[in-house]
Motif scaffolding. Sequence first.
Motif, PDB file in Angstrom:
ATOM      1  N   GLU A  29      42.201  28.978  40.034  1.00  0.00           N
ATOM      2  CA  GLU A  29      40.755  29.192  40.168  1.00  0.00           C
ATOM      3  C   GLU A  29      40.379  30.289  39.169  1.00  0.00           C
ATOM      4  O   GLU A  29      40.093  31.424  39.524  1.00  0.00           O
ATOM      5  CB  GLU A  29      40.407  29.607  41.604  1.00  0.00           C
ATOM      6  N   PHE A  30      40.405  29.926  37.890  1.00  0.00           N
ATOM      7  CA  PHE A  30      40.279  30.912  36.829  1.00  0.00           C
ATOM      8  C   PHE A  30      38.900  31.570  36.770  1.00  0.00           C
ATOM      9  O   PHE A  30      38.785  32.746  36.443  1.00  0.00           O
ATOM     10  CB  PHE A  30      40.658  30.304  35.487  1.00  0.00           C
ATOM     11  N   GLY A  31      37.859  30.831  37.090  1.00  0.00           N
ATOM     12  CA  GLY A  31      36.519  31.423  37.125  1.00  0.00           C
ATOM     13  C   GLY A  31      36.414  32.503  38.179  1.00  0.00           C
ATOM     14  O   GLY A  31      35.835  33.574  37.945  1.00  0.00           O
ATOM     15  N   LEU A  32      36.989  32.241  39.343  1.00  0.00           N
ATOM     16  CA  LEU A  32      36.980  33.246  40.418  1.00  0.00           C
ATOM     17  C   LEU A  32      37.830  34.458  40.040  1.00  0.00           C
ATOM     18  O   LEU A  32      37.472  35.595  40.358  1.00  0.00           O
ATOM     19  CB  LEU A  32      37.475  32.629  41.720  1.00  0.00           C
ATOM     20  N   ALA A  33      38.944  34.227  39.368  1.00  0.00           N
ATOM     21  CA  ALA A  33      39.793  35.344  38.922  1.00  0.00           C
ATOM     22  C   ALA A  33      39.025  36.233  37.949  1.00  0.00           C
ATOM     23  O   ALA A  33      39.060  37.471  38.057  1.00  0.00           O
ATOM     24  CB  ALA A  33      41.071  34.811  38.277  1.00  0.00           C
ATOM     25  N   PHE A  87      42.517  38.431  42.756  1.00  0.00           N
ATOM     26  CA  PHE A  87      42.811  37.977  41.394  1.00  0.00           C
ATOM     27  C   PHE A  87      44.111  37.166  41.378  1.00  0.00           C
ATOM     28  O   PHE A  87      44.153  36.052  40.852  1.00  0.00           O
ATOM     29  CB  PHE A  87      42.926  39.182  40.453  1.00  0.00           C
ATOM     30  N   ASP A  88      45.160  37.713  41.974  1.00  0.00           N
ATOM     31  CA  ASP A  88      46.460  37.028  41.986  1.00  0.00           C
ATOM     32  C   ASP A  88      46.385  35.692  42.719  1.00  0.00           C
ATOM     33  O   ASP A  88      46.961  34.697  42.260  1.00  0.00           O
ATOM     34  CB  ASP A  88      47.533  37.922  42.616  1.00  0.00           C
ATOM     35  N   GLN A  89      45.669  35.654  43.834  1.00  0.00           N
ATOM     36  CA  GLN A  89      45.518  34.393  44.575  1.00  0.00           C
ATOM     37  C   GLN A  89      44.765  33.365  43.748  1.00  0.00           C
ATOM     38  O   GLN A  89      45.138  32.185  43.727  1.00  0.00           O
ATOM     39  CB  GLN A  89      44.781  34.629  45.896  1.00  0.00           C
ATOM     40  N   CYS A  90      43.725  33.797  43.075  1.00  0.00           N
ATOM     41  CA  CYS A  90      42.940  32.873  42.244  1.00  0.00           C
ATOM     42  C   CYS A  90      43.775  32.338  41.085  1.00  0.00           C
ATOM     43  O   CYS A  90      43.707  31.131  40.780  1.00  0.00           O
ATOM     44  CB  CYS A  90      41.688  33.567  41.716  1.00  0.00           C
ATOM     45  N   ILE A  91      44.551  33.192  40.456  1.00  0.00           N
ATOM     46  CA  ILE A  91      45.417  32.740  39.358  1.00  0.00           C
ATOM     47  C   ILE A  91      46.423  31.726  39.892  1.00  0.00           C
ATOM     48  O   ILE A  91      46.642  30.667  39.290  1.00  0.00           O
ATOM     49  CB  ILE A  91      46.140  33.932  38.689  1.00  0.00           C
ATOM     50  N   GLU A  92      47.034  32.033  41.018  1.00  0.00           N
ATOM     51  CA  GLU A  92      48.026  31.141  41.615  1.00  0.00           C
ATOM     52  C   GLU A  92      47.427  29.767  41.914  1.00  0.00           C
ATOM     53  O   GLU A  92      48.081  28.737  41.717  1.00  0.00           O
ATOM     54  CB  GLU A  92      48.569  31.771  42.900  1.00  0.00           C
ATOM     55  N   MET A 152      35.220  29.442  29.127  1.00  0.00           N
ATOM     56  CA  MET A 152      35.125  28.740  30.403  1.00  0.00           C
ATOM     57  C   MET A 152      33.708  28.228  30.672  1.00  0.00           C
ATOM     58  O   MET A 152      33.441  27.652  31.719  1.00  0.00           O
ATOM     59  CB  MET A 152      35.612  29.662  31.537  1.00  0.00           C
ATOM     60  N   ARG A 153      32.826  28.465  29.710  1.00  0.00           N
ATOM     61  CA  ARG A 153      31.429  28.022  29.814  1.00  0.00           C
ATOM     62  C   ARG A 153      30.745  28.558  31.081  1.00  0.00           C
ATOM     63  O   ARG A 153      30.045  27.834  31.778  1.00  0.00           O
ATOM     64  CB  ARG A 153      31.343  26.504  29.740  1.00  0.00           C
ATOM     65  N   ILE A 154      31.003  29.824  31.324  1.00  0.00           N
ATOM     66  CA  ILE A 154      30.356  30.501  32.460  1.00  0.00           C
ATOM     67  C   ILE A 154      29.139  31.225  31.905  1.00  0.00           C
ATOM     68  O   ILE A 154      29.256  32.113  31.062  1.00  0.00           O
ATOM     69  CB  ILE A 154      31.312  31.498  33.149  1.00  0.00           C
ATOM     70  N   ASP A 155      27.977  30.839  32.372  1.00  0.00           N
ATOM     71  CA  ASP A 155      26.725  31.426  31.900  1.00  0.00           C
ATOM     72  C   ASP A 155      26.088  32.212  33.040  1.00  0.00           C
ATOM     73  O   ASP A 155      25.364  31.667  33.866  1.00  0.00           O
ATOM     74  CB  ASP A 155      25.789  30.315  31.415  1.00  0.00           C
ATOM     75  N   ASP A 156      26.420  33.484  33.098  1.00  0.00           N
ATOM     76  CA  ASP A 156      25.840  34.359  34.108  1.00  0.00           C
ATOM     77  C   ASP A 156      25.534  35.709  33.469  1.00  0.00           C
ATOM     78  O   ASP A 156      25.583  35.843  32.258  1.00  0.00           O
ATOM     79  CB  ASP A 156      26.750  34.481  35.333  1.00  0.00           C
ATOM     80  N   HIS A 157      25.234  36.687  34.269  1.00  0.00           N
ATOM     81  CA  HIS A 157      24.812  37.986  33.741  1.00  0.00           C
ATOM     82  C   HIS A 157      25.925  39.023  33.703  1.00  0.00           C
ATOM     83  O   HIS A 157      25.666  40.182  33.382  1.00  0.00           O
ATOM     84  CB  HIS A 157      23.644  38.517  34.568  1.00  0.00           C
ATOM     85  N   CYS A 158      27.142  38.630  34.019  1.00  0.00           N
ATOM     86  CA  CYS A 158      28.253  39.593  34.079  1.00  0.00           C
ATOM     87  C   CYS A 158      28.413  40.369  32.776  1.00  0.00           C
ATOM     88  O   CYS A 158      28.476  41.598  32.787  1.00  0.00           O
ATOM     89  CB  CYS A 158      29.575  38.886  34.380  1.00  0.00           C
ATOM     90  N   VAL A 159      28.510  39.657  31.679  1.00  0.00           N
ATOM     91  CA  VAL A 159      28.798  40.311  30.400  1.00  0.00           C
ATOM     92  C   VAL A 159      27.686  41.294  30.046  1.00  0.00           C
ATOM     93  O   VAL A 159      27.963  42.435  29.665  1.00  0.00           O
ATOM     94  CB  VAL A 159      29.008  39.273  29.286  1.00  0.00           C
ATOM     95  N   LYS A 160      26.447  40.879  30.201  1.00  0.00           N
ATOM     96  CA  LYS A 160      25.322  41.763  29.880  1.00  0.00           C
ATOM     97  C   LYS A 160      25.334  43.008  30.771  1.00  0.00           C
ATOM     98  O   LYS A 160      25.141  44.125  30.297  1.00  0.00           O
ATOM     99  CB  LYS A 160      24.003  41.011  30.026  1.00  0.00           C
ATOM    100  N   GLU A 161      25.582  42.814  32.057  1.00  0.00           N
ATOM    101  CA  GLU A 161      25.645  43.956  32.976  1.00  0.00           C
ATOM    102  C   GLU A 161      26.798  44.885  32.610  1.00  0.00           C
ATOM    103  O   GLU A 161      26.650  46.115  32.638  1.00  0.00           O
ATOM    104  CB  GLU A 161      25.808  43.474  34.417  1.00  0.00           C
TER     105      GLU A 161
END
Length: 91
Positions: free
Chosen positions: A40-44, A32-37, A75-84
């Motif tokens: 890479e906000f989607g990966l974070a 998370f910290d590496q992605c923020i740095e 971020m317009r991320i359309d995946d199943h994370c939220v539903k899961e």
Amino acid sequence: MEENALKELQALLQSLRPVLLTERAHSFLDLFDQCIEQREFGLALHAVCDFILDPESPRVSKSILDQIQRLHATMRIDDHCVKELQTQKLA
């Protein structure tokens, strides 16, 4: 994305960081910290989601899930994370 929007997005993501402050979450926290740095906000965001979805992770509050859902939409991320997360990990 303009600089102010990126800073706001970064601040919203940073507010999820406490979710990762557990003994088990060291690798997720480092990622998370590496992605923020690297901005890479989607990966974070997905580092947080992956941690929460781990069967060993505790359930989370509705406010955390709402925040994750808003970030996905922003971020317009359309995946199943939220539903899961809603079906498996809501406290």
